[in-house]
Structures are given as structure tokens and as C-alpha cells.
Design an enzyme around this catalytic site. Structure first.
Site, PDB file in Angstrom:
ATOM      1  CB  THR A   1      -7.069  -6.414  10.191  1.00  0.00           C
ATOM      2  OG1 THR A   1      -7.332  -7.431   9.217  1.00  0.00           O
ATOM      3  CG2 THR A   1      -7.479  -5.053   9.681  1.00  0.00           C
TER       4      THR A   1
ATOM      5  CE  LYS B   1      -3.023  -1.633   3.352  1.00  0.00           C
ATOM      6  NZ  LYS B   1      -4.339  -1.830   4.034  1.00  0.00           N
TER       7      LYS B   1
ATOM      8  CG  ASN C   1      -2.939  -2.378   7.594  1.00  0.00           C
ATOM      9  OD1 ASN C   1      -2.904  -2.007   6.429  1.00  0.00           O
ATOM     10  ND2 ASN C   1      -3.981  -2.990   8.108  1.00  0.00           N
TER      11      ASN C   1
ATOM     12  CD  GLU D   1      -8.757  -8.338  -3.448  1.00  0.00           C
ATOM     13  OE1 GLU D   1      -7.630  -8.825  -3.215  1.00  0.00           O
ATOM     14  OE2 GLU D   1      -9.547  -7.993  -2.555  1.00  0.00           O
TER      15      GLU D   1
ATOM     16  NE  ARG E   1      -1.827  -5.567   7.493  1.00  0.00           N
ATOM     17  CZ  ARG E   1      -3.028  -5.963   7.110  1.00  0.00           C
ATOM     18  NH1 ARG E   1      -3.707  -6.839   7.838  1.00  0.00           N
ATOM     19  NH2 ARG E   1      -3.565  -5.509   5.993  1.00  0.00           N
TER      20      ARG E   1
ATOM     21  CG  HIS F   1      -5.290  -5.744  -0.057  1.00  0.00           C
ATOM     22  ND1 HIS F   1      -6.430  -5.847   0.717  1.00  0.00           N
ATOM     23  CD2 HIS F   1      -5.510  -6.517  -1.153  1.00  0.00           C
ATOM     24  CE1 HIS F   1      -7.303  -6.629   0.094  1.00  0.00           C
ATOM     25  NE2 HIS F   1      -6.767  -7.045  -1.043  1.00  0.00           N
TER      26      HIS F   1
ATOM     27  CG  PHE G   1     -12.544   2.383   8.455  1.00  0.00           C
ATOM     28  CD1 PHE G   1     -12.043   1.704   7.346  1.00  0.00           C
ATOM     29  CD2 PHE G   1     -13.194   1.649   9.433  1.00  0.00           C
ATOM     30  CE1 PHE G   1     -12.178   0.334   7.214  1.00  0.00           C
ATOM     31  CE2 PHE G   1     -13.342   0.264   9.317  1.00  0.00           C
ATOM     32  CZ  PHE G   1     -12.827  -0.389   8.196  1.00  0.00           C
TER      33      PHE G   1
ATOM     34  NE  ARG H   1      -5.447 -11.715   5.302  1.00  0.00           N
ATOM     35  CZ  ARG H   1      -6.101 -10.533   5.319  1.00  0.00           C
ATOM     36  NH1 ARG H   1      -6.465  -9.948   4.179  1.00  0.00           N
ATOM     37  NH2 ARG H   1      -6.372  -9.922   6.438  1.00  0.00           N
TER      38      ARG H   1
ATOM     39  CE1 TYR I   1      -9.140  -2.537   1.494  1.00  0.00           C
ATOM     40  CE2 TYR I   1      -8.319  -0.441   0.666  1.00  0.00           C
ATOM     41  CZ  TYR I   1      -8.105  -1.653   1.308  1.00  0.00           C
ATOM     42  OH  TYR I   1      -6.840  -1.986   1.750  1.00  0.00           O
TER      43      TYR I   1
HETATM   44  P1  GDP Z   1      -7.258  -6.538   5.865  1.00  0.00           P
HETATM   45  O1  GDP Z   1      -7.896  -7.521   4.907  1.00  0.00           O
HETATM   46  O2  GDP Z   1      -6.452  -7.200   6.944  1.00  0.00           O
HETATM   47  O3  GDP Z   1      -6.468  -5.450   5.159  1.00  0.00           O
HETATM   48  O4  GDP Z   1      -8.439  -5.821   6.660  1.00  0.00           O
HETATM   49  P2  GDP Z   1      -9.893  -5.313   6.258  1.00  0.00           P
HETATM   50  O5  GDP Z   1     -10.295  -5.806   4.894  1.00  0.00           O
HETATM   51  O6  GDP Z   1     -10.798  -5.595   7.396  1.00  0.00           O
HETATM   52  O7  GDP Z   1      -9.717  -3.730   6.212  1.00  0.00           O
HETATM   53  C1  GDP Z   1      -9.148  -3.121   5.094  1.00  0.00           C
HETATM   54  C2  GDP Z   1      -8.233  -2.034   5.539  1.00  0.00           C
HETATM   55  O8  GDP Z   1      -8.974  -0.999   6.148  1.00  0.00           O
HETATM   56  C3  GDP Z   1      -7.207  -2.419   6.606  1.00  0.00           C
HETATM   57  O9  GDP Z   1      -6.079  -3.055   6.088  1.00  0.00           O
HETATM   58  C4  GDP Z   1      -6.862  -1.072   7.195  1.00  0.00           C
HETATM   59  O10 GDP Z   1      -5.938  -0.378   6.338  1.00  0.00           O
HETATM   60  C5  GDP Z   1      -8.185  -0.355   7.119  1.00  0.00           C
HETATM   61  N1  GDP Z   1      -8.905  -0.412   8.396  1.00  0.00           N
HETATM   62  C6  GDP Z   1      -9.452  -1.496   8.996  1.00  0.00           C
HETATM   63  N2  GDP Z   1     -10.048  -1.157  10.149  1.00  0.00           N
HETATM   64  C7  GDP Z   1      -9.862   0.178  10.274  1.00  0.00           C
HETATM   65  C8  GDP Z   1     -10.260   1.146  11.254  1.00  0.00           C
HETATM   66  O11 GDP Z   1     -10.904   0.823  12.247  1.00  0.00           O
HETATM   67  N3  GDP Z   1      -9.880   2.442  11.008  1.00  0.00           N
HETATM   68  C9  GDP Z   1      -9.177   2.820   9.895  1.00  0.00           C
HETATM   69  N4  GDP Z   1      -8.845   4.110   9.718  1.00  0.00           N
HETATM   70  N5  GDP Z   1      -8.792   1.946   8.965  1.00  0.00           N
HETATM   71  C10 GDP Z   1      -9.136   0.646   9.153  1.00  0.00           C
END
Ligand code: GDP
Length: 129
Positions: free
Chosen positions: A87, A3, A108, A122, A98, A111, A51, A81, A43
Site C-alpha cells: 500500500t 482506480k 496508487n 466487493e 505500484r 485496488h 484521509f 495482492r 471504503y
Molecule cells: P490497499 O488495500 O493496499 O489499497 O490499502 P488500504 O485498504 O489500507 O487503503 C486504501 C487506500 O487508501 C489505499 O490504496 C490508498 O489509495 C489510500 N490510502 C492509504 N493510506 C493513505 C494515506 O495515508 N493517505 C492517503 N491520502 N491515502 C491513503
């Protein structure tokens, strides 16, 4: 995907190195700008989250390094993963990308697809394959 924060911090090599040392390989990769439409589609599942706006702004902030990663069997997304880590940054274990390199959940670094269907979706979205 590395990212924007990972690209800005010069961590592409570190992240690709971890993927390669695991025994996985890149079959396609591209450093590319991301427009809002692509970020929103990527997303899509988070559209209703509070968010979402912040997430789209983040993903479009600077280039990302998009990758297709291949392994010996169809569990490559799971192996990725594990390499990436949880996450929530406070749950991300040391040894994961991470866990070792990120300090916030919003930035973080990486992705990774969260299942075979999302991997397929994707790959189409990012590489048109
Ligand atoms: P991932 O698959 O582990 O990347 O997680 P998710 O698909 O649940 O979320 C996508 C992305 O959204 C995460 O990698 C973070 O960059 C962001 N994100 C997730 N939870 C939060 C949150 O509570 N606040 C903010 N600002 N970003 C979040």
C-alpha cells in the site's frame, strides 16, 4: 479495480496484461462511474481515517475499471495482492504494479480485495452477484 488515476493515465491495458500474464483471467469487467455512496461503502473500513474524505473524492473523480479476477484456486486475491504491491508507495517493490508505476500512496492505481470475505463482499457490491 483500476482506480481513476490508472484509467486517466491509460494504464488499463498494462494492468490487465499483468493479471493475464500471471495466468489469471477476467470473468467480468466494467468501466463505470462511481457515486459517493458506492465509494463510501467500498471504503467503509476506512470511515474513521483522516484521509477518508480524500479517498472518496479520489474514487469518484473519474471512471474506474472494476474487475472480477479468477484463478485456479481460492488464493487468487493473494496472487493479485502480490501483483499490486504494498500500500505505502515507498514499500512497493519493483516488479509490482505500484512499485513500477505509482509515485504516491494516495494515487496508487489499483485496488485489490484483502481476503476471501472482502472479495465476496466487493463482488456483491460492484457486480451485484
Ligand atoms: P490497499 O488495500 O493496499 O489499497 O490499502 P488500504 O485498504 O489500507 O487503503 C486504501 C487506500 O487508501 C489505499 O490504496 C490508498 O489509495 C489510500 N490510502 C492509504 N493510506 C493513505 C494515506 O495515508 N493517505 C492517503 N491520502 N491515502 C491513503
Amino acid at each position: 479495480m483500476c482506480k481513476p488515476d490508472a484509467v486517466e493515465r491509460g494504464l488499463i491495458g498494462e494492468i490487465v496484461g499483468r493479471i493475464e500474464r500471471k495466468g489469471l483471467r477476467l470473468v467480468a469487467a466494467e468501466l463505470r462511474d462511481v457515486d459517493r455512496a458506492l465509494a463510501e461503502e467500498h471504503y467503509d473500513e476506512h470511515r474513521e481515517k483522516p484521509f477518508f474524505g480524500e479517498l472518496v473524492t479520489f474514487l469518484t473523480r473519474s471512471p474506474v475499471f472494476a474487475m472480477i479476477v479468477e484463478g485456479p484456486s481460492d488464493d487468487t486475491w493473494q496472487l493479485c495482492r502480490i501483483l499490486i504491491g504494498q500500500t505505502k508507495v515507498t514499500d512497493a517493490q519493483p516488479g509490482s504494479i505500484r512499485g513500477d508505476l505509482a509515485t504516491t500512496t494516495s494515487e496508487n492505481l489499483v485496488h485489490g480485495s484483502d481476503g476471501p470475505e472482502s472479495a465476496e463482499r466487493e463482488i456483491k457490491l460492484w457486480f451485484g452477484a
